[in-house]
Design a protein around this motif. Structure first.
Motif, PDB file in Angstrom:
ATOM      1  N   TYR A  63       1.039  -1.133   0.080  1.00 11.62           N
ATOM      2  CA  TYR A  63       0.103   0.067   0.066  1.00 11.62           C
ATOM      3  C   TYR A  63       0.834   1.127  -0.010  1.00 11.62           C
ATOM      4  O   TYR A  63       0.661   2.386  -0.727  1.00 11.62           O
ATOM      5  CB  TYR A  63      -0.831   0.091   1.068  1.00 11.62           C
ATOM      6  CG  TYR A  63      -2.303  -0.538   0.906  1.00 11.62           C
ATOM      7  CD1 TYR A  63      -2.807  -1.501   1.931  1.00 11.62           C
ATOM      8  CD2 TYR A  63      -2.938   0.235  -0.024  1.00 11.62           C
ATOM      9  CE1 TYR A  63      -4.036  -1.826   1.542  1.00 11.62           C
ATOM     10  CE2 TYR A  63      -4.104  -0.576  -0.472  1.00 11.62           C
ATOM     11  CZ  TYR A  63      -4.893  -1.184   0.449  1.00 11.62           C
ATOM     12  OH  TYR A  63      -6.144  -1.755   0.182  1.00 11.62           O
ATOM     13  N   ASP A 107       1.513   6.157  -6.913  1.00 13.12           N
ATOM     14  CA  ASP A 107       0.394   7.251  -7.461  1.00 13.12           C
ATOM     15  C   ASP A 107       0.641   8.529  -6.982  1.00 13.12           C
ATOM     16  O   ASP A 107       0.527   9.310  -7.803  1.00 13.12           O
ATOM     17  CB  ASP A 107      -1.022   6.951  -6.341  1.00 13.12           C
ATOM     18  CG  ASP A 107      -1.736   5.691  -6.433  1.00 13.12           C
ATOM     19  OD1 ASP A 107      -2.580   5.167  -5.667  1.00 13.12           O
ATOM     20  OD2 ASP A 107      -1.431   5.240  -7.643  1.00 13.12           O
ATOM     21  N   LYS A 157       1.085   4.061  -2.730  1.00 14.31           N
ATOM     22  CA  LYS A 157       0.898   5.479  -2.606  1.00 14.31           C
ATOM     23  C   LYS A 157       2.074   6.256  -3.240  1.00 14.31           C
ATOM     24  O   LYS A 157       1.635   7.270  -3.868  1.00 14.31           O
ATOM     25  CB  LYS A 157       0.902   5.724  -0.932  1.00 14.31           C
ATOM     26  CG  LYS A 157       0.746   7.151  -0.577  1.00 14.31           C
ATOM     27  CD  LYS A 157      -0.664   7.549  -0.708  1.00 14.31           C
ATOM     28  CE  LYS A 157      -0.697   8.969  -0.117  1.00 14.31           C
ATOM     29  NZ  LYS A 157       0.312  10.072  -0.619  1.00 14.31           N
TER      30      LYS A 157
END
Lengths: 301, 107
Positions: A167, A174, A171
């Motif tokens: 995750y 992203d 992130k």
């Protein structure tokens, strides 16, 4: 032959010659005016053409800049697509890891620490406590079941850690993707500006080019007019030549008469100048000139 | 935690049963000795009271000391000898069971 008679005889022709000459002068004046107009039109046309050249060069430069930025955008989009693919793969990883983690948690039915405590407690019971064989067998089996559950719990924790770290990576990915998107947007805006400026220049160029063409058309028309007037002058000159040919015999006679008159006049003036010299009177510059011309004439004769 | 394989656990169980068999056996012996010592103590106390013989005092003291020590170290003192015997037999059976299990593993 009588000079006046000859002149009278050829008067219609000489009048016509004078008239032709007057017309030539008049037409010449018109030609000058037209040439002035033509010069103005040519200047305007050339000015327009030069401006078009300059605008074309500017437009080409802007277009090159736009194309360069578009290439940069394509490269950034390619990078972003790669990141998106990676992001998608990581999302799948997370989904799979979560599924595995949940399956293992279901299998574990307890946390790592509680299962460990239970396991150790049961081992201690089994190896130290006095109990019937029946209970020992049950506890023996249970110990290994708990161990399997404990292993499942540990593995579930590992998968959970993997989910958390993925995750985190996702992130960061992203954030990078957002950064690329912002760069792409900024470059696209810049490219759009160059594109609009290019369009503007091309519009200007077309307008000026059209005007230059119009000036050129007008210039051609002027040249046509000038040429027509020149033809008129030539026609009149040809007519003059024709007439002069016709009255050549008479004009030669008149020339002879005039020359004779001039000769006599010169001789008279020279005679008077010599007399002045003889009398030691003051002579003018004209007097000297006349003497000089007379001497010269006598030498050539 | 990971040191506990099936084999090692079975070996530990066998050791436990051996230990308990020994303890219960020792206990049986101790109970017998305890019974003897208690009777001896009673007798000595009687002789010390009745006959006021000092020679039995030292022996009484020694007997009491031995008795105390025995009572302290004795396990399963609340069990009767028959119960002790039963316990020993259970552990012998259990040890047999686990020993066969171990042989099956090694086989």
């Amino acid at each position: 032959m009588d000079e006046d008679k000859i002149k009278q005889d050829i008067k219609p022709q000489t009048d016509e010659i004078s008239e032709c000459k007057k017309e030539i002068v008049k037409i010449g004046g018109e030609i000058k005016k037209l040439q002035k107009d033509a010069d103005h039109l040519r200047d305007k046309r050339d000015e327009g053409n030069n401006e078009c050249k300059s605008l074309a060069a500017d437009a080409r430069q802007l277009r090159d800049k736009r194309d360069s930025i578009n290439q940069k955008i394509a490269e950034l989009k390619k990078q972003r697509d790669q990141l998106n693919k990676k992001s998608s793969d990581m999302s799948d990883d997370i989904k799979n890891s979560k599924q595995k983690r949940d399956e293992l948690n279901e299998e574990a039915r307890g946390t790592d620490s509680t299962l460990k405590k239970l396991y150790e407690k049961n081992i201690d019971k089994l190896v130290n406590r006095d109990m019937p064989l029946r209970d020992e067998k049950k506890l023996f089996k249970s110990v290994f079941e708990i161990r399997n559950r404990l292993e499942a719990a540990k593995l579930a924790d590992e998968f959970h850690e993997k989910v958390v770290s993925t995750y985190k990576e996702l992130k960061e990915l992203d954030d990078k993707t957002d950064e690329l998107t912002a760069q792409i947007r900024s470059h696209a805006n810049e490219a759009e500006e160059y594109h609009l400026k290019t369009i503007e220049l091309y519009d200007q160029l077309h307008k000026i080019s059209k005007e230059s063409d119009e000036y050129h058309e007008e210039l051609i028309k002027k040249y046509d007019e000038i040429n027509k007037l020149r033809d008129q002058i030539k026609a009149r000159k040809d007519r003059i030549t024709e007439i002069e040919q016709t009255i050549k015999p008479q004009t030669e006679i008149l020339d002879g008469i005039r020359q004779e008159k001039e000769k006599k006049d010169l001789e008279e003036k020279a005679k008077k100048a010599r007399e002045k010299l003889k009398e030691q009177k003051r002579v003018s510059f004209n007097d000297l000139r006349v003497l000089f011309e007379q001497d010269k004439k006598e030498q050539t004769d | 935690m990971d040191e506990w394989t099936e084999k090692k656990l079975i070996e530990a169980l066998i050791e436990k049963h051996d230990r308990l068999i020994q303890e219960y056996s020792d206990s049986m012996e101790s109970q017998k000795r305890l019974s003897i010592l208690r009777e001896k103590k009673d007798q000595l106390e009687y002789w010390v009271d009745e006959e006021a013989e000092d020679k039995y005092k030292k022996e009484l003291i020694d007997t009491q000391k031995e008795l105390e020590t025995l009572e302290e170290n004795l396990i399963a003192t609340d069990l009767r000898p028959s119960e002790l015997k039963s316990r020993i037999d259970e552990h012998v059976s259990a040890k047999k069971y686990w020993t066969q299990k171990l042989q099956q593993q090694d086989g």
